[in-house]
Design a protein around this motif. Structure first.
Motif, PDB file in Angstrom:
ATOM      1  N   CYS A  22       9.701  41.095 -16.018  1.00  7.58           N
ATOM      2  CA  CYS A  22      10.119  40.004 -14.979  1.00  7.58           C
ATOM      3  C   CYS A  22      10.491  38.804 -15.096  1.00  7.58           C
ATOM      4  CB  CYS A  22      10.054  40.364 -13.637  1.00  7.58           C
ATOM      5  SG  CYS A  22      10.210  39.315 -12.420  1.00  7.58           S
ATOM      6  N   TRP A  36       8.603  46.216  -7.846  1.00  7.65           N
ATOM      7  CA  TRP A  36       9.285  46.614  -8.990  1.00  7.65           C
ATOM      8  C   TRP A  36      10.253  47.921  -7.914  1.00  7.65           C
ATOM      9  CZ3 TRP A  36      11.874  45.068 -12.777  1.00  7.65           C
ATOM     10  CH2 TRP A  36      11.278  44.307 -14.077  1.00  7.65           C
ATOM     11  N   ARG A  45      17.093  52.104  -2.676  1.00  2.00           N
ATOM     12  CA  ARG A  45      17.115  51.306  -3.369  1.00  2.00           C
ATOM     13  C   ARG A  45      15.285  52.023  -2.628  1.00  2.00           C
ATOM     14  NH1 ARG A  45      17.906  44.986  -4.143  1.00  2.00           N
ATOM     15  NH2 ARG A  45      19.310  45.771  -5.257  1.00  2.00           N
ATOM     16  N   HIS A  95      14.873  46.779 -10.458  1.00  2.00           N
ATOM     17  CA  HIS A  95      14.750  45.122  -9.637  1.00  2.00           C
ATOM     18  C   HIS A  95      13.499  45.224  -9.286  1.00  2.00           C
ATOM     19  CE1 HIS A  95      19.250  45.325  -8.533  1.00  2.00           C
ATOM     20  NE2 HIS A  95      18.964  46.816  -8.956  1.00  2.00           N
ATOM     21  N   CYS A  96      13.295  43.737  -9.927  1.00  2.00           N
ATOM     22  CA  CYS A  96      12.032  42.637  -9.848  1.00  2.00           C
ATOM     23  C   CYS A  96      12.039  42.189  -8.277  1.00  2.00           C
ATOM     24  CB  CYS A  96      11.759  42.462 -10.533  1.00  2.00           C
ATOM     25  SG  CYS A  96      10.383  40.705 -10.781  1.00  2.00           S
ATOM     26  N   ALA A  97      11.393  41.816  -7.664  1.00  2.00           N
ATOM     27  CA  ALA A  97      11.274  40.966  -6.483  1.00  2.00           C
ATOM     28  C   ALA A  97      10.175  40.876  -6.131  1.00  2.00           C
ATOM     29  CB  ALA A  97      11.613  42.487  -5.045  1.00  2.00           C
ATOM     30  N   GLU A 108      11.803  47.573   1.292  1.00  4.52           N
ATOM     31  CA  GLU A 108      12.382  46.433   0.643  1.00  4.52           C
ATOM     32  C   GLU A 108      13.680  45.472   1.488  1.00  4.52           C
ATOM     33  OE1 GLU A 108      16.333  48.327   0.260  1.00  4.52           O
ATOM     34  OE2 GLU A 108      18.138  46.947  -0.750  1.00  4.52           O
ATOM     35  N   TYR A 111      10.636  41.576   1.101  1.00  5.32           N
ATOM     36  CA  TYR A 111      10.948  40.614  -0.031  1.00  5.32           C
ATOM     37  C   TYR A 111      12.108  39.898  -0.023  1.00  5.32           C
ATOM     38  CZ  TYR A 111       7.279  43.811  -2.045  1.00  5.32           C
ATOM     39  OH  TYR A 111       6.248  43.862  -2.449  1.00  5.32           O
ATOM     40  N   TYR A 113      13.314  37.954  -2.539  1.00  2.00           N
ATOM     41  CA  TYR A 113      14.368  36.965  -3.977  1.00  2.00           C
ATOM     42  C   TYR A 113      14.187  38.754  -4.927  1.00  2.00           C
ATOM     43  CZ  TYR A 113      12.532  32.277  -1.483  1.00  2.00           C
ATOM     44  OH  TYR A 113      11.774  31.550  -0.859  1.00  2.00           O
ATOM     45  N   TRP A 114      15.143  38.855  -5.590  1.00  3.80           N
ATOM     46  CA  TRP A 114      15.016  39.526  -6.232  1.00  3.80           C
ATOM     47  C   TRP A 114      16.200  39.368  -7.064  1.00  3.80           C
ATOM     48  CZ3 TRP A 114      14.544  44.809  -4.444  1.00  3.80           C
ATOM     49  CH2 TRP A 114      14.182  44.616  -3.363  1.00  3.80           C
ATOM     50  N   GLY A 117      18.482  42.762 -11.473  1.00  7.68           N
ATOM     51  CA  GLY A 117      17.837  44.147 -12.801  1.00  7.68           C
ATOM     52  C   GLY A 117      18.370  44.501 -14.175  1.00  7.68           C
TER      53      GLY A 117
END
Length: 124
Positions: A22, A36, A45, A95-97, A108, A111, A113-114, A117
């Motif tokens: 990421c 992640w 998620r 997905h990276c966050a 979830e 976080y 910023y996302w 994916g």
């Protein structure tokens, strides 16, 4: 402001390994906790792994402990997820966050910023 771009997903067989990356933009990447998450079709998620911005603290969901390793390289503005001994149930979009936190948030909503994916598919 942080922008995140994931890479490294793909189609593998059970027992194989993958490393997700990421890449983050922004000069303050080192001040963000990174994580992640993954989402399989028809499911919510879920948190997979996270790492603090200082001290290298990590956290993992139980189903990946001993198989996945999260790490970060602040000089490269990149966070990684090494996934070993993959199982079909690991199939999901990963997905990276990023979170402005001194700890390792696991929820979830913590976080802000996302990334878009990257698909990981594990065949049996």
């Amino acid at each position: 402001q942080v922008q995140l771009v994931e890479s490294g997903g793909g189609l593998v067989q059970a027992g194989d390994s993958l490393r997700l990356s990421c890449a983050a933009s922004g000069r303050t990447f080192s001040r963000y906790a990174m994580a992640w998450f993954r989402q399989a079709p028809g499911t919510e998620r879920e948190f997979v792994a996270g790492i603090s911005w200082i001290g290298g603290r990590t956290s993992y969901t139980d189903s990946v402990k001993g198989r996945f390793t999260i790490s970060r390289d602040n000089a490269k503005n990149t966070v990684y997820l090494q996934m070993n001994n993959l199982k079909p149930e690991d199939t999901a979009v990963y997905h990276c966050a990023a979170a402005q936190s001194v700890g390792v948030p696991t929820r979830e909503y913590e976080y802000g910023y996302w990334g878009q994916g990257t698909q990981v598919t594990v065949s049996s």
